[in-house]
Design a protein around this motif. Structure first.
Motif, PDB file in Angstrom:
ATOM      1  N   ARG A 120       0.851  -1.194   0.000  1.00  0.00           N
ATOM      2  CA  ARG A 120       0.000   0.000   0.000  1.00  0.00           C
ATOM      3  C   ARG A 120       0.881   1.236   0.000  1.00  0.00           C
ATOM      4  N   CYS A 141      -4.742   6.786  -0.983  1.00  0.00           N
ATOM      5  CA  CYS A 141      -4.110   5.486  -0.757  1.00  0.00           C
ATOM      6  C   CYS A 141      -4.415   4.543  -1.914  1.00  0.00           C
ATOM      7  N   CYS A 226      -8.406   6.365   2.065  1.00  0.00           N
ATOM      8  CA  CYS A 226      -7.567   5.514   2.915  1.00  0.00           C
ATOM      9  C   CYS A 226      -8.420   4.838   3.998  1.00  0.00           C
TER      10      CYS A 226
END
Length: 227
Positions: A120, A141, A226
Motif C-alpha cells: 500500500r 491510498c 484511505c
C-alpha cells in the motif's frame, strides 16, 4: 569330551589364517582413500546449503526493500510534478484524475513483487495553514494491504493537534507550497518460511517539494480513500 592335539592344531591354524586375513583387509581399508571426497562432501553439504539459503533470503529481502523504496521515491517525485506542464495564465491545480494516474503508475512499478495485492502507498499533501501550522490537506491510498498512515489521517494538524512535520526528519511545507509525502508499506513473505527470516512489513518513505507553485485552494477534493 577330549580334544585331540590334531584338532587343536587345526583350530589354531584356522584362527591364524582368519587373523591374517583380517589384518590384510584392515590394512587395505586404512590405505584406501577413494571415498574421502565423498565423505567430506556429505559432511559439508548441509553447511553450505544452509549458508546458501540464508544468503538467498537476505538478498531477496534487500532487493524487495530497495524496490519498495524506489516505488515511494518515484511516486513522491511524480506527484510533485503534477500540473507542471500547465501553461495557462493562472496557477495550475492538481486534480483527482492526475493523482489516480500516478498512483496507478506506482502499482505498475511494483508488478514484479505483486505490490497491488501485498502493499500500500499513502500519498499525503503536507501544507501550511494561514496560521503557519503544518497539516495534511488531502490524502490518497492505493493497494490491498491494510495499513494506515503512521503520521495521521486527512486534515491532521489542523484540528487542534499541532504537528512539526511528517517523517523521521519532520519534513515541513513552506508557506503557499505543498510537500508530496509518500509512505510505502509491503507485506514481505519469506522464501523459506520462518527458517531464517520471519515475515515482516517493509516500510519506506519519500518526500518531494511540489515543483513550482500550485493553486492549493481548489482542484483536488478534500477527501480520502484511505479506508
Amino acid at each position: 569330551m577330549l580334544i585331540t592335539s590334531a584338532a587343536s592344531a587345526s583350530w589354531r591354524s584356522r584362527a591364524r589364517r582368519f587373523a591374517g586375513l583380517l589384518a590384510v583387509t584392515s590394512g587395505r581399508l586404512v590405505r584406501d582413500k577413494s571415498a574421502n571426497s565423498l565423505i567430506e562432501f556429505a559432511f559439508s553439504m548441509p553447511i553450505f546449503l544452509t549458508l546458501g539459503m540464508y544468503g538467498a533470503e537476505l538478498a531477496n529481502m534487500a532487493a524487495t526493500s530497495m524496490q519498495v523504496s524506489q516505488i515511494a521515491m518515484a511516486l513522491a517525485d511524480n506527484s510533485a510534478r503534477l500540473g507542471q506542464t500547465d501553461n495557462s495564465a493562472v496557477l495550475p491545480t492538481i486534480l483527482d484524475p492526475m493523482v489516480n494516474s500516478v498512483m496507478s503508475g506506482a502499482m505498475k512499478q511494483g508488478t514484479t513483487i505483486n505490490f497491488q495485492a501485498n502493499g500500500r502507498v499513502i500519498l499525503s499533501s503536507l501544507e501550511q495553514t494561514a496560521g503557519g501550522l503544518q497539516y495534511i490537506h488531502w490524502q490518497r491510498c492505493k493497494g490491498n494491504f491494510a495499513r494506515a498512515s503512521a503520521y495521521g489521517p486527512l486534515n491532521y494538524g489542523n484540528t487542534g493537534t499541532a504537528i512539526p512535520g511528517l517523517g523521521k526528519n519532520n519534513v515541513s511545507a513552506p508557506a503557499g507550497q505543498a510537500v508530496m509525502f509518500v509512505e510505502a508499506f509491503y507485506s514481505y513473505k519469506s522464501l523459506f518460511g520462518n527458517m531464517f527470516v520471519k515475515n515482516a512489513v517493509i516500510s519506506q518513505e519519500a518526500a518531494f517539494l511540489m515543483r513550482d507553485r500550485r493553486d492549493l485552494a481548489r482542484g483536488i477534493a478534500n477527501t480520502t480513500d484511505c479506508t
